[in-house]
Design an enzyme around this catalytic site. Structure first.
Site, short mmCIF file in Angstrom:
data_model
loop_
_atom_site.label_atom_id
_atom_site.label_comp_id
_atom_site.label_asym_id
_atom_site.label_seq_id
_atom_site.Cartn_x
_atom_site.Cartn_y
_atom_site.Cartn_z
N ASP A 161 -11.09 -6.61 -3.14
CA ASP A 161 -10.05 -7.29 -3.92
C ASP A 161 -8.95 -7.81 -3.00
OD1 ASP A 161 -11.56 -6.40 -6.03
OD2 ASP A 161 -10.05 -5.01 -6.82
N HIS B 103 0.85 -1.19 0.00
CA HIS B 103 0.00 0.00 0.00
C HIS B 103 0.88 1.24 0.00
CE1 HIS B 103 -3.58 -2.38 1.79
NE2 HIS B 103 -3.62 -2.37 0.48
N HIS C 259 -10.26 -0.54 -2.57
CA HIS C 259 -10.40 -1.85 -3.22
C HIS C 259 -10.29 -2.99 -2.19
CE1 HIS C 259 -6.17 -0.86 -3.07
NE2 HIS C 259 -5.84 -2.10 -3.34
#
Length: 122
Positions: A91, A9, A88
């Site tokens: 996901d 991230h 997301h």
């Protein structure tokens, strides 16, 4: 050849770059893939060859998950930011789930990443 995915991230990308520099010799022995921005930074900031998938929010996490489902990955280093919600998140959850289903090694912090990288060398 051993195939490893590297994902981070935004807030964890500097940590992953430093990890890759520290473990560059070992990582060179592996075929590396990464999500888009992470892969580009690894290419720019290390001497590692990295196959880039899409960025995570654009389907990159799912693309890597598909490789897990197909048995094409030996391990994943995924430095997640546990303190921020990700747009997301479904996901990400799917990727973590398929790693559990397929019994694929998954490291989500620097300590476990070091074990994963060294363990795959044996």
């Amino acid at each position: 050849m051993t195939r490893v995915a590297l994902i981070a991230h935004d807030e964890k990308k500097p940590d992953l770059i430093e990890f890759a520099r520290t473990h560059e010799e070992q990582l060179r022995a592996y075929e590396l893939i990464a999500t888009g921005t992470t892969g580009q930074r690894l290419r720019d900031e290390t001497d590692l060859e990295v196959e880039r998938k899409e960025s995570g929010p654009l389907g990159g996490d799912l693309m890597i998950g598909a490789e897990v489902a197909e048995g094409k990955l030996d391990g994943i280093v995924f430095l997640r930011d546990p303190l921020r919600a990700q747009p997301h998140e479904p996901d990400i959850s799917a990727l973590l789930r398929i790693c559990d289903v397929r019994d694929t090694a998954l490291a989500t912090n620097l300590a476990s990443a070091a074990f994963l990288i060294e363990g795959l060398a044996e």
